[in-house]
Motif scaffolding. Sequence first.
Motif, short mmCIF file in Angstrom:
data_model
loop_
_atom_site.label_atom_id
_atom_site.label_comp_id
_atom_site.label_asym_id
_atom_site.label_seq_id
_atom_site.Cartn_x
_atom_site.Cartn_y
_atom_site.Cartn_z
N ILE A 1 0.51 17.52 108.31
CA ILE A 1 1.64 17.31 107.40
C ILE A 1 2.91 17.93 107.97
O ILE A 1 3.99 17.36 107.90
N VAL A 2 2.79 19.13 108.56
CA VAL A 2 3.95 19.88 109.04
C VAL A 2 4.43 19.39 110.41
O VAL A 2 5.63 19.45 110.70
N ALA A 3 3.54 18.87 111.23
CA ALA A 3 3.91 18.46 112.60
C ALA A 3 5.11 17.51 112.66
O ALA A 3 6.00 17.70 113.51
N PRO A 4 5.21 16.51 111.79
CA PRO A 4 6.37 15.60 111.87
C PRO A 4 7.72 16.25 111.56
O PRO A 4 8.77 15.66 111.80
N LEU A 5 7.68 17.48 111.06
CA LEU A 5 8.93 18.19 110.80
C LEU A 5 9.77 18.31 112.06
O LEU A 5 11.00 18.34 112.00
N ILE A 6 9.12 18.35 113.22
CA ILE A 6 9.86 18.45 114.48
C ILE A 6 10.75 17.22 114.69
O ILE A 6 11.84 17.32 115.26
#
Length: 167
Positions: A18-23
């Motif tokens: 879930i957090v990875a696409p924040l990049i």
Amino acid sequence: MNAIAKAIDAINELFGRIVAPLIAIITLIVLYDIASRFFFGRPSDWAFDVTKMLFGAHFMLMAAYGLRHHAHVEVDVIKRLLSRKRQALVEVIGYLVFFVPFIWMLLTFGWRFFERSFSRGETTYGMVSIPVYPVKGVIVVAAALLLLQAIAIVLRAIMQLREEKSV
């Protein structure tokens, strides 16, 4: 024990995905800021603060995911020379003596850091006052996820030690 370790792995796997696409969002904000500088001659009032906070949050929140996938620095040179039983023993001792106390401190002081920021309504110092305390709360969440992943690793090491005894 194995079910608990698998559940913890699943939590950190889901959280990491879930957090990875924040990049990608961070990258888009940086590109916007660059375009703003190039085409309008001035940077945005908020992009630097937002990217700095989002990158810090991304780094912290991906730590447990990285630990789950062994994407961290270990002393494998020495560890590989040991038997599987001794490797498991080193892992248990290492996590219990070094990692867990560090994470406990990160949880304790991170919570105080967040609480102080929240109670003061802390914001950035730029033209746009962006609240800082949500990002400081990330420290506590990241520390909790890291602690959970450490528990999963220690449980697996204990299971490895038990397997060696039964063989």
